[in-house]
Design an enzyme around this catalytic site. Structure first.
Site, mmCIF file in Angstrom:
data_model
loop_
_atom_site.group_PDB
_atom_site.id
_atom_site.type_symbol
_atom_site.label_atom_id
_atom_site.label_comp_id
_atom_site.label_asym_id
_atom_site.label_seq_id
_atom_site.Cartn_x
_atom_site.Cartn_y
_atom_site.Cartn_z
ATOM 1 N N GLU A 61 3.933 -17.412 -31.073
ATOM 2 C CA GLU A 61 2.488 -17.017 -31.239
ATOM 3 C C GLU A 61 1.718 -18.200 -32.504
ATOM 4 O OE1 GLU A 61 4.275 -15.117 -29.463
ATOM 5 O OE2 GLU A 61 3.607 -15.439 -27.768
ATOM 6 N N HIS A 130 0.277 -5.166 -23.173
ATOM 7 C CA HIS A 130 -0.409 -6.182 -22.536
ATOM 8 C C HIS A 130 -2.298 -5.432 -22.880
ATOM 9 C CE1 HIS A 130 3.132 -7.049 -20.835
ATOM 10 N NE2 HIS A 130 2.730 -8.260 -20.724
#
Lengths: 343, 387
Positions: A61, A130
C-alpha cells in the site's frame, strides 16, 4: 430514463467516464485489473481501457500511494484503491507526510491531484482489519479533502469531482452501501464538495451524519415521526473536509437540538469535532447538549458482535429521547428564551 | 527470468583511481569485466568538470556549515567526503532528467545548478522547499527516510508514459535501505520497468548506527538482486569510477533496461548534523583513514599528474569558489522575508471555509487588532440582538 443503479455501479461509471474524458487519469491498486476489485468497483476497466490505464500493482500500500505521488509529479491523476480501510495503514506515512503536504511544501508548485479510494466501515460481516472507520485519521490531516458519499448519485458526482480536483481526496466508500440502489440517470451532478444535504426535513431535532449511517438516521427519523411524533431533520455531510458549518448550524438553530451520528469509535473522532463545532456556533439556540451516537471505543469487533458495536436505529432513538423532549430548558440566567428561536 | 549474472554487482567496488590519484591497479580480467559493463575511464575534460564542481561544492558545504554556526541555518547535514557522489552523478544527468534527493544532498542540488539560497531555504527555515521542483525537475528534499524511493518509481513510470527519454536519479542513504519504502520503491520500479537509478550513498552511519548494525547483507548493492534490479557497487570516493558507473546506469535506464541500484562506498566526514556528536560513536583513527581517501584530493592529484591541471587553473577555480561562497554569505545574511499570510495559500488549491476564517483571524492579529476577528462562529443574529 432513470434506472435502478447501485452505489457500486455509480462508482464504476464515474471511473469509466473519467478515464474516457481525461487521458491523465490512471486507476491502480491491488486486484483492480482482471478481478475488477474485490468489490468490483473497477469491473471491466482493464478490459475496456487497457492495462496501461487500469492496472494491478504489487501488494504494497505504501508503494501504491508513493507511486501515485511520483505520477502526480509528471502530471497524471491517479485514482488508487486501498482495498480495505485498515489495509491503508502501511500507506499512512505516504498519505500524511507526502500526499497531504506536497502542495504546501512546494508552495503550490507540485500539487497532488490524486484520489485514494478506501472501501471503509462495517456492517458487512467482515473479519478483523476489514471494517475500520479510519476517516478520523485523515480529517485530522490538513491538505486532504475527505469525502464520504451516502447515495449512488453522490457516489458518482463526488467521485467525478474528486478526480477533477487539483488536491488529494480521501474517498471513503461505505462498504455497507455498495449494494444500495437509487433510480438514477448517469451522469449526474449533485451539490459540490463542501455542501451538506438535508436528506429529510424536520423541526425538533437535527441528526448530523455521513456515509454508512445516513440510512440508519433516516430510518430512525421515520420511526420517530410515526411512533413518537418527533420531527427529525437529517443532515448528510457528504464531505467531511471541507466541512459545511453553514448548513449544519442553520439546521440546529432551527431545531434547537442536535445528535451527531458517526459509525467510528466516538472518542476524539469526527463526531467529537462536529459536536464541538455545533456547540460553538449554536450555543444560544440549543435546548439540550449536543449528543453523540457512535461505535464503541474499542477495536472493531468480530462479525458476530458487530451489531452490538454499531450504532443502530434503537441507539439513535434512545439518544434522541435523552434530549429531554418535554422539559423546558432553564434558561433564565441567559436572559432570553432560546426556545423561542428554535421553535 | 533475468539471468542473475546480469544483475550481480562486481565482487569489489568499481575503482579507477587509487587514493593517491594514480590509476588503480587491476588485472586484465577485471579491466575486461569493467569494459563489458560499459564502465570506461572518463576523459580528462569530463574529470576536470567534476573536479571544478567538487571544489565549488565543497566550498558551498563549508559555507553552509559556517552559516549554521552563526545561527543563520537551523541545521545543516554536511556531505563533505561524499563530494564525488554529490557532484559526478549530477553532472552526468541530462536536462530532462529528474532527481529525488534527501536532506543531505544540498551539495548535489547546487551541482545541478539550483540557486544555493533556494537550496538552503529548508534549512534556514523560511519554507520547506525553496526551489521550484517542477522547473528544476528536482523533487523537494525528502526528510522521511526512503519515501522518495517510491516517488521515483512513479515519476519514472510517468516519464515513460509521456514518451520522454528522461530518467530519474533517486539519492538515498545507507540507513534508509532498512526502511520498507526502499524495498517497495525498488520492487515497483522493477515491476513497472521504471527508468530509475537508485544511488545509495553508503556513508557508513545512520546518525550513530554503523552499517554492521544496519544490515547483514554482504553489500547494500546485493539488495537489488532480489527485485530483479541490476546492481552495482562503486568506490564512492573515486570521482572517475562514480562518473563511469553512473553514466552506464543512466544509459541502461534511458535505453529501456529498467532500474539500476548503485551502492557507493563513501564516508560522511562531518557529524550527522551540527546537533550530533560523532566522537561518541566513531574513532579518530577511522576518520583519519577516510581522510586519506578524500575524493577531491584524489582527483586533483590525478589531473595534475595527467598534466591537465596546473596551479593557475587551481587558483582560478579556488577564487571562483570563494566568490560563490561570498555571494551566498551576503545573500544569507539578509533576513528572510516571509509573508505570514502565505501560510494559507498552499494548503489547498482553494482554502476551506475553516481556513478562510483562520486567515481573517491572523490578518487581524497582524494588523494589531487581535481578538477583533477571532473566528468565533457567528451566533444566531436574533440571539445576539436579545443579549
Amino acid at each position: 430514463m432513470s434506472k435502478p443503479t447501485t452505489y457500486a455501479q455509480a462508482l464504476n461509471t464515474a471511473l469509466r467516464d473519467a478515464l474516457t474524458q481525461d487521458e491523465s487519469v490512471l486507476v491502480f491498486g491491488e486486484d483492480v485489473g482482471a478481478l475488477g476489485g474485490v468489490f468490483r468497483i473497477t469491473d471491466g476497466l482493464t478490459r475496456d481501457f487497457g492495462e496501461d490505464r487500469c492496472f494491478d500493482t504489487p501488494l504494497a500500500e505504501a508503494g501504491i500511494a508513493g507511486f501515485a505521488v511520483g505520477l502526480c509529479t509528471q502530471g497524471f491523476r491517479p485514482v488508487i484503491e486501498m482495498q480495505f480501510d485498515a489495509f491503508g495503514y502501511p500507506a499512512f506515512e505516504q498519505v500524511v507526510s507526502h500526499v497531504a503536504k506536497m502542495r504546501n511544501r512546494t508552495q503550490g508548485r507540485m500539487p497532488m491531484p490524486m484520489v485514494i479510494r478506501y472501501p471503509y466501515a462495517g456492517g458487512i460481516g467482515g473479519v478483523e482489519h476489514h471494517c475500520d472507520s479510519s476517516e478520523g485519521y485523515y480529517v485530522h490531516t490538513p491538505g486532504l479533502h475527505v469525502v464520504s458519499p451516502s447515495t449512488p448519485a453522490d457516489a458518482y458526482s463526488l467521485l467525478r469531482e474528486a478526480i477533477a480536483s487539483d488536491d488529494p481526496v480521501v474517498f471513503m466508500e461505505p462498504k455497507s452501501l455498495y449494494w444500495s440502489k437509487a433510480e438514477l440517470d448517469l451522469p449526474v451532478t449533485t451539490e459540490p464538495f463542501g455542501k451538506a444535504a438535508v436528506r429529510r426535513e424536520g423541526s425538533d431535532v437535527t441528526i448530523i451524519t455521513y456515509g454508512p449511517q445516513v440510512p440508519n438516521a433516516l430510518k430512525a427519523a421515520e420511526i420517530a415521526a410515526a411512533e413518537e411524533d418527533w420531527s427529525v431533520e437529517v443532515v448528510d455531510l457528504r464531505t467531511l473536509v471541507p466541512f459545511d458549518d453553514e448548513t449544519v448550524a442553520a439546521s440546529v438553530r432551527r431545531t434547537g437540538r442536535a445528535v451527531v451520528l458517526a459509525e467510528a469509535q466516538g472518542f476524539a473522532g469526527m463526531g467529537a469535532e462536529i459536536a464541538a463545532r455545533v456547540t460553538e456556533r449554536c450555543f444560544h439556540s440549543l435546548a439540550a447538549p449536543v449528543l453523540r451516537v457512535s461505535g464503541l471505543d474499542m477495536p472493531y469487533p468480530p462479525p458476530i458482535l458487530e451489531h452490538t458495536y454499531l450504532p443502530g436505529v434503537d441507539r439513535i432513538l434512545d439518544t434522541i429521547a435523552r434530549l429531554q423532549w418535554d422539559d423546558e430548558p432553564d434558561l433564565t440566567h441567559a436572559g432570553s428564551d432560546t426556545r423561542a428561536v428554535s421553535a | 527470468m533475468s539471468d542473475i549474472s546480469t544483475l550481480l554487482p562486481c565482487p569489489e567496488p568499481v575503482r579507477f583511481l587509487a587514493p593517491d590519484g594514480t590509476r588503480a591497479e587491476m588485472s586484465t580480467e577485471t579491466a575486461a569485466a569493467l569494459e563489458a559493463r560499459g564502465y570506461t575511464m572518463p576523459s580528462d575534460e569530463d574529470l576536470l568538470a567534476v573536479w571544478r564542481g567538487m571544489v565549488i561544492g565543497r566550498r558551498f558545504d563549508a559555507q553552509a556549515t559556517a552559516l549554521t554556526k552563526q545561527g543563520r541555518l537551523a541545521v545543516y547535514p554536511s556531505s563533505r567526503g561524499q563530494d564525488a557522489c554529490q557532484v559526478a552523478p549530477m553532472l552526468a544527468l541530462a536536462e530532462q532528467d529528474w532527481v529525488f534527493p534527501t536532506y543531505r544532498d544540498s551539495m548535489a542540488l547546487v551541482s545541478r545548478g539550483i540557486d544555493p539560497v533556494e537550496v538552503l531555504t529548508l534549512l534556514r527555515g523560511d519554507w520547506h522547499c525553496g526551489y521550484d521542483p517542477v522547473a528544476t525537475r528536482t523533487a523537494a528534499q525528502c526528510t522521511p527516510l526512503a519515501t522518495q524511493a517510491v516517488h521515483a518509481a512513479g515519476a519514472g513510470d510517468g516519464l515513460r508514459r509521456k514518451g520522454s527519454d528522461g530518467i530519474v536519479l533517486c539519492l538515498i542513504g545507507d540507513g534508509a535501505t532498512s526502511e520498507g519504502d526502499f524495498h517497495e520503491g525498488l520492487n515497483f520500479a522493477a515491476v513497472f520497468h521504471s527508468p530509475v537509478v537508485y544511488l545509495v550513498q553508503n556513508n557508513k552511519y545512520a546518525i550513530s548506527v554503523p552499517l554492521a548494525k544496519q544490515t547483514k547483507a554482504p553489500a547494500l548493492a546485493y539488495k537489488g538482486i532480489g527485485y530483479g534490479v541490476r546492481s552495482e557497487q562503486v568506490d564512492g570516493n573515486d570521482p572517475a569510477a562514480v562518473l563511469a558507473v553512473m553514466r552506464a546506469a543512466y544509459q541502461h535506464a534511458r535505453s529501456g533496461g529498467g532500474p539500476v541500484l548503485v551502492e557507493a562506498h563513501t564516508y560522511r566526514m562531518e557529524a550527522h548534523t551540527n546537533a550530533d556528536d560523532a566522537t561518541r560513536y566513531r574513532t579518530p583513527a577511522e576518520v583519519d583513514e577516510w581522510t586519506g581517501q578524500d575524493p577531491l584530493v584524489r582527483l586533483q592529484a590525478y589531473l595534475v599528474g595527467q598534466g591537465v591541471l596546473d596551479d593557475a587553473r587551481m587558483e582560478e577555480v579556488r577564487q571562483e569558489a570563494e566568490d560563490f561562497a561570498a555571494a551566498l554569505r551576503e545573500r544569507m545574511n539578509a533576513e528572510p522575508q516571509v509573508d505570514p499570510m502565505s501560510l494559507f495559500e498552499h494548503v489547498y488549491a482553494e482554502p476551506t471555509p475553516q481556513l478562510r476564517e483562520q486567515r481573517e483571524m491572523v490578518r487581524a492579529e497582524i494588523a494589531g487588532a487581535a481578538g477583533a476577528a477571532h473566528p468565533v462562529p457567528a451566533q444566531d443574529p436574533k440571539q445576539e440582538a436579545t443579549r
